[in-house]
Design an enzyme around this catalytic site. Sequence first.
Site, PDB file in Angstrom:
ATOM      1  N   GLN A   1       0.851  -1.191   0.000  1.00  0.00           N
ATOM      2  CA  GLN A   1       0.000   0.000   0.000  1.00  0.00           C
ATOM      3  C   GLN A   1       0.887   1.242   0.000  1.00  0.00           C
ATOM      4  OE1 GLN A   1      -2.205   1.930   3.325  1.00  0.00           O
ATOM      5  NE2 GLN A   1      -4.037   1.121   2.313  1.00  0.00           N
TER       6      GLN A   1
ATOM      7  N   TYR B   1      -5.929  11.242   3.516  1.00  0.00           N
ATOM      8  CA  TYR B   1      -4.554  11.491   3.096  1.00  0.00           C
ATOM      9  C   TYR B   1      -4.546  12.126   1.696  1.00  0.00           C
ATOM     10  CZ  TYR B   1      -3.591   8.764   7.253  1.00  0.00           C
ATOM     11  OH  TYR B   1      -3.555   8.322   8.554  1.00  0.00           O
TER      12      TYR B   1
ATOM     13  N   GLY C   1     -10.340  -6.701   8.790  1.00  0.00           N
ATOM     14  CA  GLY C   1      -9.269  -5.889   9.329  1.00  0.00           C
ATOM     15  C   GLY C   1      -8.783  -6.268  10.707  1.00  0.00           C
TER      16      GLY C   1
END
Length: 369
Positions: free
Chosen positions: A99, A176, A321
Amino acid sequence: MATRPILRTVHVGTHMLKNRVGMPALTRNRAPSTYPTDLMKEYYVQRANAGLIVSEAILITRQGTEWPNAPGIWDEKHIAGWKDIVTGVHEAGGKIFAQLWHVGRAAHPDAPEQKLAGVPVYAPTAIAARGGSSLESRDTLQYALISSSSMGYKQAALNAKQAGFDGVELHGAGGYLVNQFLDSSSNKRTDQWGGNIENRCRFGLEALKVLIEVFGRDVGVKLVPTGGYNDVGMPLEETLETYSYFISEADKLNLAYICLMRYGPKMQFEYEGVPRATKHDVVASYRHLIKNAKAFVNVDVTPEEGDQLISEGKADAIFVGFNWIPHPDLVKRIEHGKPFDNTPDLDLLYAGRGEDWSKGYTDYPPASY
């Protein structure tokens, strides 16, 4: 007995995944001075039973840092460290994407890595994120620095390729840099990179094209249409229009997958007493727009719900997750009907106590089989 949907194989990009249970990026902050370690290798190898591992967010440049001990991928030492990890995952039968992450305005001008970078904090517009680490004083990202290649995505992808990663995921969520360009609350530009929906989507789409130049089909993107974290979020109608356009255009690029982060209780944030997330049904709103890539669904997805989502065509695969943190054998537990019964130490999510960073990281026991 028929194999349950989440345990079936699936083609993602050029890869055949052994199951449809992915491990998404999970920030753990165990990379001293930004460099991967043997301990990180142990952590990822333990979890190679996932159909696909997506690495924790990897900083594409020193400038992009937000907090200490997050890993990077901008020099030869980074490449060597990640190559050792990737090799270990492959030897254990796993697949792993990197990522790629730039935090934009979430970077703190006074952070050590930011100072070492010797460049300003970059953002689409000089607007600080409320409630985060950023300061009120901000430098606007100038036109000459806009291109995704000059921001470091191209070189980061080349470095990830050299390290042996099976693909890359563009971090387009979390408030972000990519997310900041998409969102009208953080992007007030009036040039070709801001204003209308097409212009706000341009940076993220260009970044994807740069990654495709290096990895071909093996590129994914993670999106959080609800906003919330790091002070991003738009009114519902604008959210639907923006993300419908971005997802439709991204899907034309023949990506490996598009990860949709849906709304959940953990997605709601307040700034100055005002709720920031835009609550809506992410899967119902956008999944039908994904026609070429595989659709991954993330946020509070249980294995049972994952089976249902896949059976109904609402997802091709899922990312589970938080449960990956205390259950390194998560898929094996699903296969054997074992419960998720390890209790995570929340104080050790982002760093170990003292010098022993293995605590709460690589010391969770597998189930008995």
